[in-house]
Scaffold this motif. Structure first.
Motif, short mmCIF file in Angstrom:
data_model
loop_
_atom_site.label_atom_id
_atom_site.label_comp_id
_atom_site.label_asym_id
_atom_site.label_seq_id
_atom_site.Cartn_x
_atom_site.Cartn_y
_atom_site.Cartn_z
N PRO A 5 0.83 -1.21 0.00
CA PRO A 5 0.00 0.00 0.00
C PRO A 5 0.86 1.25 0.00
O PRO A 5 2.00 1.24 0.46
CB PRO A 5 -0.80 -0.13 1.28
N CYS A 6 0.28 2.35 -0.52
CA CYS A 6 1.05 3.58 -0.63
C CYS A 6 1.26 4.22 0.73
O CYS A 6 2.09 5.10 0.90
CB CYS A 6 0.38 4.56 -1.58
N CYS A 7 0.47 3.83 1.73
CA CYS A 7 0.64 4.39 3.05
C CYS A 7 0.06 3.41 4.07
O CYS A 7 -0.67 2.49 3.72
CB CYS A 7 -0.05 5.75 3.17
N ASP A 8 0.41 3.59 5.30
CA ASP A 8 -0.08 2.73 6.36
C ASP A 8 -1.52 3.09 6.70
O ASP A 8 -1.80 4.13 7.31
CB ASP A 8 0.81 2.89 7.60
N LYS A 9 -2.43 2.21 6.32
CA LYS A 9 -3.85 2.53 6.48
C LYS A 9 -4.27 2.66 7.94
O LYS A 9 -5.28 3.27 8.25
CB LYS A 9 -4.69 1.47 5.78
N ALA A 10 -3.47 2.02 8.83
CA ALA A 10 -3.82 2.10 10.25
C ALA A 10 -3.50 3.48 10.83
O ALA A 10 -4.03 3.87 11.86
CB ALA A 10 -3.06 1.03 11.01
N LYS A 11 -2.61 4.21 10.14
CA LYS A 11 -2.15 5.49 10.71
C LYS A 11 -2.76 6.70 10.02
O LYS A 11 -2.48 7.83 10.40
CB LYS A 11 -0.62 5.57 10.64
N VAL A 12 -3.52 6.49 8.98
CA VAL A 12 -4.09 7.63 8.26
C VAL A 12 -5.60 7.67 8.46
O VAL A 12 -6.25 6.63 8.63
CB VAL A 12 -3.77 7.58 6.75
N TRP A 17 -13.80 14.37 4.32
CA TRP A 17 -12.89 15.40 4.81
C TRP A 17 -13.65 16.42 5.63
O TRP A 17 -14.75 16.83 5.26
CB TRP A 17 -12.22 16.09 3.62
N SER A 18 -13.03 16.86 6.73
CA SER A 18 -13.63 17.91 7.55
C SER A 18 -13.25 19.26 6.95
O SER A 18 -12.27 19.39 6.21
CB SER A 18 -13.11 17.82 8.98
N PRO A 19 -14.03 20.31 7.27
CA PRO A 19 -13.68 21.66 6.79
C PRO A 19 -12.28 22.09 7.22
O PRO A 19 -11.58 22.77 6.48
CB PRO A 19 -14.76 22.53 7.45
N GLU A 20 -11.87 21.64 8.41
CA GLU A 20 -10.53 22.00 8.90
C GLU A 20 -9.44 21.36 8.04
O GLU A 20 -8.44 22.00 7.69
CB GLU A 20 -10.36 21.55 10.36
N ALA A 45 2.21 19.01 5.53
CA ALA A 45 1.09 19.91 5.81
C ALA A 45 0.45 19.64 7.16
O ALA A 45 -0.42 20.40 7.60
CB ALA A 45 0.04 19.77 4.70
N GLY A 46 0.88 18.56 7.81
CA GLY A 46 0.30 18.23 9.11
C GLY A 46 -1.05 17.54 9.02
O GLY A 46 -1.88 17.67 9.92
N LEU A 47 -1.23 16.81 7.93
CA LEU A 47 -2.49 16.10 7.74
C LEU A 47 -2.29 14.60 7.95
O LEU A 47 -1.29 14.04 7.50
CB LEU A 47 -3.03 16.33 6.32
N LYS A 48 -3.23 13.99 8.64
CA LYS A 48 -3.15 12.53 8.84
C LYS A 48 -3.92 11.84 7.73
O LYS A 48 -4.89 11.11 7.97
CB LYS A 48 -3.70 12.17 10.21
N ARG A 49 -3.50 12.12 6.51
CA ARG A 49 -4.18 11.57 5.34
C ARG A 49 -3.17 10.94 4.40
O ARG A 49 -2.01 11.31 4.38
CB ARG A 49 -4.92 12.68 4.58
N CYS A 50 -3.64 10.00 3.61
CA CYS A 50 -2.83 9.39 2.57
C CYS A 50 -2.59 10.44 1.47
O CYS A 50 -3.45 11.28 1.19
CB CYS A 50 -3.56 8.18 2.01
N GLY A 51 -1.41 10.36 0.85
CA GLY A 51 -1.10 11.31 -0.21
C GLY A 51 -2.08 11.24 -1.37
O GLY A 51 -2.46 12.26 -1.95
N ARG A 55 -4.33 14.26 -2.85
CA ARG A 55 -4.34 14.61 -4.27
C ARG A 55 -5.76 14.61 -4.82
O ARG A 55 -6.18 15.53 -5.53
CB ARG A 55 -3.48 13.61 -5.05
N LEU A 56 -6.51 13.58 -4.49
CA LEU A 56 -7.87 13.46 -4.98
C LEU A 56 -8.74 14.59 -4.46
O LEU A 56 -9.55 15.17 -5.20
CB LEU A 56 -8.44 12.11 -4.54
N ARG A 57 -8.57 14.91 -3.19
CA ARG A 57 -9.38 15.96 -2.59
C ARG A 57 -9.09 17.30 -3.24
O ARG A 57 -9.99 18.10 -3.50
CB ARG A 57 -9.10 16.03 -1.09
#
Length: 317
Positions: A5-12, A17-20, A45-51, A55-57
């Motif tokens: 996987p491109c990122c650890d799904k347990a950590k993202v 998405w929230s407005p913040e 950016a300090g986001l706990k999201r997958c890259g 990108r998609l967002r």
DNA sequence: AAGCGCCTCAACCGCAAGAAG
DNA sequence: ACTTCTTGCGGTTGAGGCGCT
């Protein structure tokens, strides 16, 4: 074993998405750009999201000048015509619609447009029909034949020498709506005033519509020279592409065909030539690709450049 | 008001292609 | 030439909204 996987799904974080989060991503990209690395971006950016999620967002929602919903009839026509031409290449179709994303176009097609076109069947007056055969769905452009099938289209993404759009649908016989959806001869002539000046009436045709005679065109010397030893189709592709700026994926502007790949250019050019030679409404009996090329190199050169080839293709339907 | 089914669309998934090393 | 990484894409999913009963 599958791909890592491109990122650890347990950590993202996943899901909506929230407005913040939106604000964090938007302000970061606007200030620093993507840095050419979406994978590293969420951490920076300090986001706990997958890259990929970031990108998609950004591309589908936060990017400036994005339009949602409210597709116009003109946009419907473009989507329909390009879908018939290149199939479900949503990003290419979306690039012809200002402010639309591939996801939006795809959703719109799957949830509304497809139903609008196919939901209630068709009528015998339709100019364009789709017929399912084996694994593919063929497009019938005229009551008696599908001349497109005789024109090989080069597409390096496929081993097949011909291009056959596929429709993920089950009905055996489906139809596009009639002329209310597809512009008529006027759209064609508007795009190519040079041709309309050379129309005459056919004497021996069973049709009562104008016929374009090959003899009315005299290929220029530089065209004959350039096409020596090549088939007209090869020559058409080569010469026509010489009119186009270098391909790139940089642009998102309507009528800007720079965003097309070379393969897409080929498909569009072939379709452009084909449609010029055979109008769906039977308005022309004959017009060779060489004549199209003649026009592209001559009087029509500036117009083609100014209008954008893709828009011309859309206008043909 | 509650339950149900349908619809929409944001988000995810996995693959392919291209870039980088 | 090969492997790994990243991006881009099309297909699919499912949460939430909506309308109907």
């Amino acid at each position: 074993m599958g791909r890592a996987p491109c990122c650890d799904k347990a950590k993202v974080k996943r899901g909506p998405w929230s407005p913040e989060e939106d604000e964090t991503l938007k302000s970061y990209v606007q200030e620093y750009g993507t840095g050419g690395n979406w994978i590293a971006l969420p951490h920076k950016a300090g986001l706990k999201r997958c890259g990929k999620s970031c990108r998609l967002r950004w591309l589908n929602y936060l990017r400036p000048h994005i339009k949602h919903g409210g597709f116009t009839e003109e946009e419907d026509n473009i989507i329909i015509s390009l879908y018939a031409t290149i199939g479900s290449r949503w990003s290419t179709i979306a690039s012809n619609l200002s402010g639309r994303t591939d996801n939006d176009v795809k959703n719109y097609w799957n949830t509304k447009l497809k139903k609008k076109l196919f939901g209630s069947g068709g009528s015998s007056k339709n100019h364009l029909s789709i017929t399912k055969t084996h694994n593919h769905v063929g497009i019938n452009y005229a009551p008696n034949s599908n001349p497109r099938s005789n024109i090989p289209i080069h597409d390096s993404s496929s081993n097949s020498p011909t291009y056959t759009p596929s429709f993920p649908i089950d009905d055996d016989q489906l139809h596009f709506p009639s002329s209310s959806t597809f512009p008529t001869q006027n759209a064609l002539l508007k795009s190519f005033p040079h041709v309309s000046h050379n129309l005459t009436t056919s004497d021996n045709s069973s049709h009562s519509h104008p016929v374009l005679h090959q003899s009315q065109f005299s290929p220029p010397a530089h065209w004959r020279q350039a096409t020596a030893g090549s088939s007209s189709q090869e020559a058409f592709r080569t010469i026509s592409r010489s009119l186009l700026p270098p391909s790139s994926h940089a642009g998102y502007h309507k009528n800007n065909y720079q965003q097309f790949s070379s393969v897409e250019d080929d498909v569009l050019l072939e379709d452009f030539a084909f449609n010029f030679a055979y109008d769906h409404h039977g308005n022309f009996d004959f017009c060779s690709q060489d004549e199209v090329s003649d026009y592209c190199l001559g009087d029509g050169q500036d117009e083609i450049k100014s209008q954008g080839l893709c828009q011309s293709v859309a206008n043909l339907y």
